[in-house]
Design a protein around this motif. Structure first.
Motif, short mmCIF file in Angstrom:
data_model
loop_
_atom_site.label_atom_id
_atom_site.label_comp_id
_atom_site.label_asym_id
_atom_site.label_seq_id
_atom_site.Cartn_x
_atom_site.Cartn_y
_atom_site.Cartn_z
N VAL A 498 -2.62 -17.06 -13.33
CA VAL A 498 -2.10 -17.36 -12.00
C VAL A 498 -1.52 -16.07 -11.43
O VAL A 498 -0.53 -15.57 -11.96
N PRO A 499 -2.15 -15.48 -10.40
CA PRO A 499 -1.62 -14.24 -9.83
C PRO A 499 -0.17 -14.42 -9.38
O PRO A 499 0.21 -15.51 -8.94
N GLU A 500 0.61 -13.39 -9.51
CA GLU A 500 2.03 -13.51 -9.20
C GLU A 500 2.33 -12.91 -7.82
O GLU A 500 2.03 -11.75 -7.57
N PRO A 501 2.93 -13.69 -6.93
CA PRO A 501 3.29 -13.13 -5.62
C PRO A 501 4.57 -12.30 -5.74
O PRO A 501 5.49 -12.69 -6.44
N VAL A 502 4.59 -11.16 -5.06
CA VAL A 502 5.78 -10.31 -5.06
C VAL A 502 6.07 -9.92 -3.62
O VAL A 502 5.18 -9.47 -2.90
N ALA A 515 -1.93 2.87 -2.04
CA ALA A 515 -2.23 3.43 -3.36
C ALA A 515 -3.07 2.47 -4.21
O ALA A 515 -3.20 2.66 -5.41
N ARG A 516 -3.67 1.48 -3.58
CA ARG A 516 -4.38 0.45 -4.34
C ARG A 516 -5.41 1.00 -5.32
O ARG A 516 -5.54 0.53 -6.44
N ASP A 525 -3.88 -4.63 -10.27
CA ASP A 525 -4.60 -5.13 -9.10
C ASP A 525 -3.63 -5.77 -8.13
O ASP A 525 -2.95 -6.74 -8.48
N VAL A 526 -3.54 -5.22 -6.93
CA VAL A 526 -2.70 -5.87 -5.92
C VAL A 526 -3.55 -6.21 -4.71
O VAL A 526 -4.45 -5.46 -4.34
N GLN A 527 -3.29 -7.34 -4.12
CA GLN A 527 -3.98 -7.74 -2.90
C GLN A 527 -2.96 -8.20 -1.87
O GLN A 527 -1.96 -8.80 -2.25
N PRO A 528 -3.24 -7.93 -0.58
CA PRO A 528 -2.33 -8.43 0.44
C PRO A 528 -2.37 -9.96 0.44
O PRO A 528 -3.42 -10.57 0.22
N GLY A 530 -0.54 -11.73 2.90
CA GLY A 530 0.03 -12.17 4.17
C GLY A 530 1.51 -11.86 4.22
O GLY A 530 2.19 -11.92 3.18
N GLY A 531 2.00 -11.51 5.39
CA GLY A 531 3.42 -11.18 5.55
C GLY A 531 3.80 -9.99 4.70
O GLY A 531 3.03 -9.04 4.57
N ASP A 532 4.96 -10.09 4.07
CA ASP A 532 5.41 -8.96 3.25
C ASP A 532 5.18 -9.22 1.77
O ASP A 532 5.87 -8.72 0.90
N THR A 533 4.18 -10.02 1.48
CA THR A 533 3.92 -10.40 0.09
C THR A 533 2.58 -9.85 -0.40
O THR A 533 1.62 -9.81 0.35
N VAL A 534 2.57 -9.42 -1.66
CA VAL A 534 1.30 -9.07 -2.28
C VAL A 534 1.12 -9.92 -3.53
O VAL A 534 2.10 -10.45 -4.08
#
Ligand code: ADP
Ligand code: MG
Length: 634
Positions: A498-502, A515-516, A525-528, A530-534
């Motif tokens: 389960v990807p973790e939202p930060v 810097a992705r 691996d980070v993905q946008p 929405g808003g200020d969360t990845v």
């Protein structure tokens, strides 16, 4: 609009002087270059008031024929070029034919000279550009140029001059640059009638360097010499324990000309990366000799900058040569002889303790958690080492704490490094792997290692006793292995079910997304979202002990620290340091005897285990002789 008219030669010369003659030191430089070009074997420099009142330079070179004296102080008149083609193979220090005219335009200049072919010499005086007739003058073969009252007719420039002591400082630096480039010429320097340097010719370059920079350097200069068809690179690189807070002690001489070159300074920094602390600069004295056709020296009026035809090649030759020398040199910090108050701290050797200490403090702050968490997290160390063992896939690794992983995760072997993006890293590594091949092999231990205070390891070898900082050594080992792994594009990452939202602050979010690509190479691996969360969907398996969010926050802190985005090469390296630091065993972790020896064993697989990746020493050697001396066993 007034009419267009041609400027008088005097104004032209004043403009030229504005470019080239900035202060007394510029006069010293130009006149010394003329003397060197004249073939002199002895050059004497005398200054009054830092050169503001008087600069006198005498040489025993070819001299100037009396019927050419006037030409010598005329602008665009030179004996060193004949046609435009010569401009692309300049073998002399001067070629612009402008220095004497420029200096004469802004001072009281006296020129006395006697050429080889003439019986008697001649005298010429120029006051702020106005010439008096050339008169016969009896003098020995050679030339004496006297410059008085510099900038007397350009009051604005004059007002910019600092104290005579400051001007003297600049002038003596100009003197040193030429005197270092030509050890076979006898130089002297006097200020206010006091002789400060008398430098007889020498064929030992080291002696001349030491005269200028002190005995501290004598035992700490590593000779390097490497040639290919077009370039010879030779000289001295100082051992990493000698370093400075700026790059002024990096002397590079191209065909006898002192130059400043950002790319070569960068290569030096790369070569010492990990050997000296961040924010410190290496010390080096290097000569580059190449055919004049391969470099353009006509880039800047002061000729301080040049343009190489193949700059990349010069860069990699410098970097490769230094790296391979370091690999074959024992850089372990030796404990100072008894009586020296300080230990081997770099501050005590450079006399700049405070700035070193503040760097160390900053580093400690950054690596915080190292001591606080010490001792209560044995399992983290186990995990780290376990992961390393896996990441290395077969290479003998420090894996004393082998336990089973208990995560609901699947393995995901990365091949994120695209060839072009691997470029920035591999440049130095390709260089590092290059020619000599005889890596320095640490001496084998005679006894098993012992752990003290849960943080230091002590072992015995042929030369004495070595004390190792367990965290620093493990950190260095992990760092090198990680770097290798990333280079080969197989850093293992852990994919989250389960990807973790930060949630991040706006600048952090921007930095993380920018810097992705670099992060992906590290298995993050980070993905946008929405808003200020990845969303973090995978992160390095080595850091499995940390929560994904924690890892991302650490990384983002690196990304935004310092306010500006470091270049990609630096960034990747910084992140590797961080991961190695986090994953390494800590000060305070208790190790079993097997674990101690497994860690010591790892030393042999590393390129440099003498320093942690931040440049702090990882090992100190107390030699047998030193111990004998301290115990008064003679
Ligand atoms: P450049 O060095 O670029 O030729 P300068 O204005 O510095 O221009 O000098 C002009 C010319 O004067 C030189 O080309 C050289 O022929 C002569 N000259 C200057 N200084 C000396 C010297 N110390 N010994 C012999 N010749 C000199
Ligand atoms: Mg000149």
């Amino acid at each position: 609009m007034p009419h267009i008219q041609k400027l008088s030669p005097h104004v032209v010369n004043q403009i030229a002087a504005g470019e080239v003659i900035e202060r007394p030191a510029s006069v010293v430089k130009e006149l010394l270059e003329n003397s060197v070009d004249s073939g002199a074997t002895r050059i004497d420099v005398a200054l009054e008031q830092g050169g503001l009142e008087l600069i006198r330079i005498s040489d025993n070179g070819s001299g100037i024929a009396s019927d050419e004296m006037l030409l010598a102080v005329t602008s665009h008149a030179t004996s060193k070029l004949r046609d435009a083609d010569d401009l692309f193979r300049v073998a002399t220090l001067g070629f612009r034919g402008e220095a004497l005219a420029s200096i004469a335009a802004v001072s009281h200049l006296t020129l006395r000279s006697c050429s080889e072919s003439e019986q008697a010499g001649a005298l010429l005086e120029v006051n702020g550009g106005s010439l008096s007739p050339v008169t016969p003058f009896g003098c020995p073969k050679g030339t004496v140029v006297e410059v008085r009252n510099l900038f007397f007719n350009t009051p604005v420039r004059r007002r910019f001059m600092r104290t005579s002591q400051t001007e003297f400082g600049h002038a003596s630096e100009a003197f040193a640059r030429v005197a270092l480039a030509y050890p076979d010429i006898h130089f002297t320097l006097e200020h206010q009638g006091r002789r400060l340097y008398d430098l007889p010719p020498t064929d030992r370059w080291r002696d001349r360097i030491v005269t200028f920079f002190g005995d501290e350097l004598r035992e700490n200069l590593i000779w390097i010499d490497n040639s290919d068809e077009t370039l010879r690179l030779s000289g001295y690189a100082a051992s990493p324990s000698i370093n400075r807070g700026n790059n002024r002690m990096q002397y590079v001489f191209l065909n006898g000309r002192y130059i400043r070159d950002r790319s070569l300074q960068h290569a030096l920094g790369e070569a010492y990366r990990g050997l000296i602390m961040t924010g410190r600069y290496p010390v080096a004295f290097l000569r580059l000799d190449m055919q004049p056709e391969l470099v353009d020296v006509n880039v800047h009026p002061t000729k301080l900058e040049v343009r190489f035809q193949d700059g990349g090649r010069v860069y990699s030759q410098l970097l490769g040569t230094l790296r391979s020398h370091f690999l074959s040199t024992d850089l372990t910090v030796r404990v100072q002889p008894a009586g020296d108050s300080g230990g081997p701290a770099q501050g005590s050797q450079t006399g700049q303790g405070t700035s070193v200490e503040s760097h160390q403090a900053a580093m400690r702050a950054w690596a915080r958690g190292e001591s606080e968490s010490a001792g209560n997290q044995p399992s983290s160390a186990r995990q780290a080492s376990l992961d390393l063992g896996r990441a290395m896939g077969g290479t003998p690794a420090f894996r004393p704490f082998d336990t089973d992983r208990t995560f609901g995760t699947e393995r995901d072997s990365r091949s994120g490094a695209s060839p072009e993006s691997a470029g920035e890293l591999s440049r130095s590594d390709a260089a590092a792997a290059s020619p000599t091949g005889d890596s320095h092999v640490p001496p084998p231990y005679r006894s098993a290692g012992v752990q003290l205070h849960n943080r230091y390891l002590v072992a015995e070898h042929d030369q004495g006793m070595v004390v190792i900082d367990q965290h620093a050594l493990h950190e260095r080992i992990l760092y090198e292995q990680l770097r290798q792994t990333v280079l080969e594009g197989r850093l293992e990452s852990q994919r989250l079910l389960v990807p973790e939202p930060v949630t991040l602050a706006a600048p952090e979010l921007a930095a993380a997304l920018e810097a992705r690509e670099t992060l992906a190479r590290l298995g993050i691996d980070v993905q946008p979202f929405g808003g200020d969360t990845v969303l973090v969907s995978s992160y390095p398996a080595m850091l499995a002990k940390l929560r994904p969010e924690e890892v991302l926050r650490q990384v983002v802190e690196q990304l935004v620290s310092g306010g500006k985005m470091p270049d990609r090469r630096d960034l990747l390296d910084e992140l590797l340091h961080m991961i190695a630091c986090k994953a390494a065993i800590k000060a305070g972790d208790r190790l079993s005897p097997e674990e101690v020896n497994a860690l010591l064993e790892q030393r042999h697989h590393c390129q440099d285990t003498h320093h942690c990746p931040h440049g702090r020493p990882a090992a100190l050697v107390f030699t047998r002789e030193e111990l004998d001396r301290r115990f008064r066993r003679t």
